[in-house]
Enzyme design. Structure first.
Site, PDB file in Angstrom:
ATOM      1  N   ARG A  84      20.717 -94.927 -41.527  1.00 54.31           N
ATOM      2  CA  ARG A  84      21.874 -94.812 -40.587  1.00 54.31           C
ATOM      3  C   ARG A  84      21.978 -95.862 -39.717  1.00 54.31           C
ATOM      4  NH1 ARG A  84      22.229 -91.189 -35.738  1.00 54.31           N
ATOM      5  NH2 ARG A  84      24.258 -91.238 -35.185  1.00 54.31           N
ATOM      6  N   HIS A 128      28.651 -95.729 -31.879  1.00 51.66           N
ATOM      7  CA  HIS A 128      27.329 -95.559 -31.103  1.00 51.66           C
ATOM      8  C   HIS A 128      27.454 -96.250 -29.698  1.00 51.66           C
ATOM      9  CE1 HIS A 128      23.048 -94.244 -31.842  1.00 51.66           C
ATOM     10  NE2 HIS A 128      23.129 -94.394 -30.729  1.00 51.66           N
ATOM     11  N   GLU A 173      26.910 -88.723 -30.584  1.00 53.66           N
ATOM     12  CA  GLU A 173      26.457 -87.834 -29.232  1.00 53.66           C
ATOM     13  C   GLU A 173      27.600 -88.519 -28.302  1.00 53.66           C
ATOM     14  OE1 GLU A 173      22.732 -89.148 -27.669  1.00 53.66           O
ATOM     15  OE2 GLU A 173      21.661 -88.261 -29.626  1.00 53.66           O
ATOM     16  N   ASN A 302      21.212 -84.134 -33.558  1.00 57.63           N
ATOM     17  CA  ASN A 302      20.414 -85.064 -32.725  1.00 57.63           C
ATOM     18  C   ASN A 302      19.511 -84.149 -32.054  1.00 57.63           C
ATOM     19  OD1 ASN A 302      21.536 -87.031 -34.410  1.00 57.63           O
ATOM     20  ND2 ASN A 302      22.507 -87.965 -32.254  1.00 57.63           N
ATOM     21  N   TYR A 304      15.753 -83.914 -29.413  1.00 64.06           N
ATOM     22  CA  TYR A 304      14.591 -84.258 -28.693  1.00 64.06           C
ATOM     23  C   TYR A 304      13.732 -83.307 -28.173  1.00 64.06           C
ATOM     24  CZ  TYR A 304      16.446 -88.878 -30.181  1.00 64.06           C
ATOM     25  OH  TYR A 304      16.989 -89.758 -30.830  1.00 64.06           O
ATOM     26  N   GLU A 379      19.137 -87.851 -35.818  1.00 67.08           N
ATOM     27  CA  GLU A 379      18.214 -88.433 -34.851  1.00 67.08           C
ATOM     28  C   GLU A 379      16.920 -87.412 -34.637  1.00 67.08           C
ATOM     29  OE1 GLU A 379      19.359 -90.333 -31.254  1.00 67.08           O
ATOM     30  OE2 GLU A 379      21.071 -91.360 -32.381  1.00 67.08           O
TER      31      GLU A 379
END
Length: 479
Positions: A84, A128, A173, A302, A304, A379
């Site tokens: 990606r 992005h 995002e 995504n 984290y 991600e």
């Protein structure tokens, strides 16, 4: 509680599962003044004193623009099945308007061809975070015209690559673009206007919808169009009514503001109530929600770390601990009555708590929120202070444990009925980490920034083994 970091039992994935890695244009390409490319907001922001760690920028980054064949060969050597990457808007359409610069498109044509020759599926992200500076000068994402320009850009890239690229992502995002770029100012373009951040969020939503329609107008029907959301896993400190209300407010500002119109065709009424002192939402025009609410072929998630919130205590002092950089300005318009807390547990170099249960919860939420919609983890990864040993090897057992825990959470979600079809490790390479400059290393591949030499870390070798076999090796045997 997070699952153990070093489980001993092998975990096996479905045969068709995609094993990928992800990057973004400004973070890796360099060549910022070559072949007609003009400045993006990140060129301007990173060259503004005080905006990035050490005044660092992406002028060279890791020189992927000239080294892409080496990087693709490295992906193939590792055994990745998908890659990606994002398109630099100002490389393809330098002013954000008008015809494409063909030499800019040719770079991406060559990259796609190189990937396909190595048996790696390309996944294109159109945006992005690197808006052409001329569009920002005209008002940027708070202005409706930027969404219209994005649709034209999407059509240009779709026409150029749609015959060879099947997986498409409109925006990466958009929360960061809107609220870190126009609210707290820690991301480009560095503006700090709460209403502008909400206007930007709406026009990013509109850009997604118009861009989706533009792509579908020029591409084969077999192609998939998705978006990548960094949807927050918001947890209240307690079940007290005030803390639950705080979690709902942050959930609306992090999640509902995007998935509401995209998945359901409407913004949450509670979002309007929470932000009524900031904006009247008059920029949402008739027909906008219909344009935004395009059927998706997939959804990218995504993840984290989770967020832990409560109602604010007037006695609380100190910086906001939401994990989104230091600023006197908030990225949470209308949420001054909410406090963020550090979640317990081990942390990465970003200060983010390691908690794979949050990824499982996120997947299952969207399995319920959008039943039948395929999901991809577009991600997930961790920054650590990686250094070569005397023999030049880079051992990063912490990252292996992180990846094992989060991939095991993905597999558990699949067992629980989620349709997760792939995982993209963030990131393939150490790179320019936005306002943090080059001090945070997320890559599975170590980059010596002086020589730009690439060295796969032990996590890259472990992840490559998983990609080739479809099985996670036990952590203690993979170091």
């Amino acid at each position: 509680m997070p699952e153990p970091a070093t489980p001993a039992t092998p975990v096996t994935f479905p045969p068709a599962f995609l094993w990928g890695a992800a990057t973004s244009a400004y973070q890796i390409e360099g060549a910022v003044r070559e072949d007609g490319r003009t400045p993006s907001i990140w060129d301007t922001f990173s060259h503004t004193p005080g905006k990035t760690a050490g005044g660092e920028h992406g002028d060279i980054a890791v020189d992927h623009y000239h080294r892409f064949r080496e990087d693709v060969a490295l992906m193939a050597e590792l055994g990745l099945s998908a890659y990606r990457f994002s398109i630099s808007w100002s490389r393809v359409q330098p002013t954000g308007r008008g015809p494409a610069v063909q030499v800019g498109l040719d770079f991406y044509r060559k990259l796609v061809d190189e990937l396909l020759e190595h048996g790696i599926k390309p996944a294109v992200t159109l945006y992005h975070w690197d808006l052409p500076q001329e569009l920002e000068d005209a008002g940027g994402w708070p202005e409706r015209d930027t969404a219209l320009r994005f649709a034209e850009y999407a059509q240009i890239v779709g026409e150029a690559l749609g015959d060879r690229v099947e997986q498409w992502i409109t925006l990466n995002e958009p929360w960061c673009s809107a609220f870190l770029g126009y609210g707290s100012g820690v991301h480009a373009p560095g503006r700090t206007d709460p209403e502008a951040s909400l206007r930007a969020a709406h026009h990013l939503n509109l850009a997604h919808g118009l861009g989706t329609s533009a792509l579908r107008s020029v591409m084969p029907a077999r192609n998939s169009v998705a978006i990548s959301l960094n949807s927050a896993v918001v947890r209240p400190v307690s079940q007290e009514a005030a803390d639950l209300a705080a979690a709902r407010k942050i959930d609306d500002l992090a999640n509902g503001v995007f998935h509401g119109p995209m998945l359901h065709g409407a913004y949450p009424e509670s979002l309007f109530a929470a932000t009524e002192l900031v904006t009247d939402w008059s920029y949402v025009l008739d027909g906008d929600l219909r344009a935004i609410h395009q059927p998706l072929d997939a959804l990218g998630l995504n993840y984290y770390t989770p967020s832990l919130v409560s109602a604010a205590d007037t006695a609380m002092t100190g910086p906001r601990t939401d994990g989104h950089g230091a600023s006197e300005h908030t990225p949470w318009p209308g949420a001054d009555d909410v406090a963020f807390h550090q979640t317990p547990g081990e942390r990465t170099e970003m200060g983010w708590t390691i908690d794979p249960t949050g990824l499982h919860d996120l997947i299952m939420r969207y399995t319920r929120e959008a039943p039948g919609l395929p999901l991809y983890i577009t991600e997930n990864g961790a920054a650590y202070d990686d250094k070569p040993d005397p023999d030049g090897r880079v051992h990063d057992p912490e990252r292996i444990a992180y990846l094992h825990g989060h991939l095991a959470a993905v597999r558990r979600a699949i067992s629980d009925g989620a349709d997760v079809r792939g995982y993209y490790l963030w990131s393939l390479l150490d790179n320019f980490e936005w306002a943090y400059g080059y001090e945070k290393r997320f890559g599975a591949v170590y980059v010596d920034y002086a020589t730009l030499a690439r060295t796969p870390k032990s996590s890259a070798l472990w992840y490559g083994q998983a990609a080739r076999t479809g099985t996670l090796a036990p952590v203690e045997t993979a170091q």
